[in-house]
Scaffold this motif. Structure first.
Motif, PDB file in Angstrom:
ATOM      1  N   ARG A  60      13.294  -5.312  -4.926  1.00 48.44           N
ATOM      2  CA  ARG A  60      12.440  -4.791  -5.993  1.00 48.44           C
ATOM      3  C   ARG A  60      13.037  -3.471  -6.500  1.00 48.44           C
ATOM      4  O   ARG A  60      13.384  -2.592  -5.726  1.00 48.44           O
ATOM      5  CB  ARG A  60      11.020  -4.564  -5.484  1.00 48.44           C
ATOM      6  CG  ARG A  60      10.041  -4.154  -6.593  1.00 48.44           C
ATOM      7  CD  ARG A  60       8.638  -3.983  -6.037  1.00 48.44           C
ATOM      8  NE  ARG A  60       8.128  -5.193  -5.406  1.00 48.44           N
ATOM      9  CZ  ARG A  60       7.595  -6.219  -6.074  1.00 48.44           C
ATOM     10  NH1 ARG A  60       7.534  -6.183  -7.389  1.00 48.44           N
ATOM     11  NH2 ARG A  60       7.148  -7.285  -5.427  1.00 48.44           N
ATOM     12  N   ASP A  99      15.894  -3.300  -8.050  1.00 47.89           N
ATOM     13  CA  ASP A  99      17.350  -3.402  -7.994  1.00 47.89           C
ATOM     14  C   ASP A  99      17.963  -3.450  -9.390  1.00 47.89           C
ATOM     15  O   ASP A  99      17.386  -4.011 -10.331  1.00 47.89           O
ATOM     16  CB  ASP A  99      17.752  -4.676  -7.253  1.00 47.89           C
ATOM     17  CG  ASP A  99      18.804  -4.430  -6.183  1.00 47.89           C
ATOM     18  OD1 ASP A  99      19.433  -3.361  -6.205  1.00 47.89           O
ATOM     19  OD2 ASP A  99      18.993  -5.322  -5.334  1.00 47.89           O
ATOM     20  N   GLN A 128      13.949  -2.221 -17.748  1.00 46.65           N
ATOM     21  CA  GLN A 128      13.572  -2.026 -16.349  1.00 46.65           C
ATOM     22  C   GLN A 128      12.470  -0.982 -16.221  1.00 46.65           C
ATOM     23  O   GLN A 128      11.668  -1.035 -15.287  1.00 46.65           O
ATOM     24  CB  GLN A 128      14.792  -1.609 -15.524  1.00 46.65           C
ATOM     25  CG  GLN A 128      14.515  -1.540 -14.018  1.00 46.65           C
ATOM     26  CD  GLN A 128      15.690  -0.975 -13.239  1.00 46.65           C
ATOM     27  OE1 GLN A 128      16.460  -0.169 -13.745  1.00 46.65           O
ATOM     28  NE2 GLN A 128      15.839  -1.397 -11.995  1.00 46.65           N
ATOM     29  N   SER A 136      13.408  -5.603 -11.767  1.00 41.57           N
ATOM     30  CA  SER A 136      14.659  -5.846 -11.049  1.00 41.57           C
ATOM     31  C   SER A 136      15.561  -6.734 -11.902  1.00 41.57           C
ATOM     32  O   SER A 136      15.077  -7.590 -12.640  1.00 41.57           O
ATOM     33  CB  SER A 136      14.390  -6.538  -9.710  1.00 41.57           C
ATOM     34  OG  SER A 136      13.380  -5.872  -8.991  1.00 41.57           O
TER      35      SER A 136
END
Length: 260
Positions: free
Chosen positions: A30, A32, A193, A201
């Protein structure tokens, strides 16, 4: 520790006699921002298709939020939404931008056409393309088509929160674009994001140094079906790993064999 969203454990995939993935382990967490790099033809896009549930591995296990996925996405829906942005945008030439972005909702939701149009316009504004809904893909530049595909990947039915993508997968999103267009898209990836669209992610397959520098926090290097190196985007500049050094310099001398 960040929460593992998607885990590949011992995953292998072959096409005929050609093994493209050989018992790899990979975790997407999570929050990323994962980059997947390596020479052409080494299975990078295959990893994205397996994560998305479009391809099924020959061996190994896939876990989504700790729950094993059995089969493809068509067999059992995942507990999180996963959007895939294809390398070539994959837009329908005969449909307008509005119809392309709203394609899923037009066919699979009970939303009115007016509400879908409002959602489409909202997503197009997010990617910096307001007021182009009536255009056709042929009227757009390559960078604009890419951003339209981004908008299509993040649109979801607000009446069905499970449709909202929590993970986005990008297959060489800046391939073939000039440096300015690449910068615009790299900024869009980062912004998506951060804004409240659910996609916290993402994973990117890329060959471009600017994309690694601007849009990636963590990297894996794939070669001969295996993950040969893993580290931060900053470490790729300082590591002494021979494959990374050869790949970064474009040298024909080293452990990576030229395939072209």
């Amino acid at each position: 520790m960040a929460e593992p969203l998607i885990e590949l454990k011992g995953v292998s995939k072959a096409f005929g006699s050609r093994v493209v993935l050989d018992r790899i382990d990979l975790t997407l967490y999570r929050g990323d921002a994962l980059g997947i790099i390596g020479p052409s033809g080494t299975g990078k896009s295959t990893i994205l298709r397996i994560i998305a549930g479009l391809d099924v591995p020959d061996e190994g296990e896939i876990f989504v939020q700790g729950r094993q996925r059995l089969g493809s996405i068509d067999d059992v829906p995942d507990s999180i939404g996963i959007g895939l942005v294809f390398q070539q945008s994959a837009l329908f030439d005969s449909l307008t931008v509005e119809e392309n972005v709203g394609f899923y909702l037009l066919r699979h939701s009970k939303l009115s056409r007016q509400r879908i149009r409002a959602l489409v316009n909202e997503k197009l504004e997010m990617v910096g393309l307001a007021d182009i809904g009536d255009r056709y893909p042929a009227q757009l530049s390559g960078g604009m088509r890419k951003r339209v595909s981004f908008a299509r990947a993040i649109i979801a039915d607000p009446d069905n929160p499970k449709d909202r993508p929590e993970v986005l997968l990008y297959d060489e999103p800046t391939a073939g674009l000039d440096p300015i267009a690449s910068t615009v898209l790299e900024d869009v990836i980062r912004q998506l994001q951060c804004v409240n669209v659910g996609c916290s992610s993402y994973a990117i397959v890329t060959h471009q140094e600017s994309t690694v520098r601007r849009a990636v926090d963590r990297l894996v290097f794939l070669y001969e079906g295996k993950i040969q190196w893993e580290g931060s985007a900053q470490e790729v500049q300082t590591t002494d790993h021979p494959m990374i050094r050869q790949f970064a310099s474009g040298s024909t001398e080293g452990p990576i064999h030229a395939t072209g």
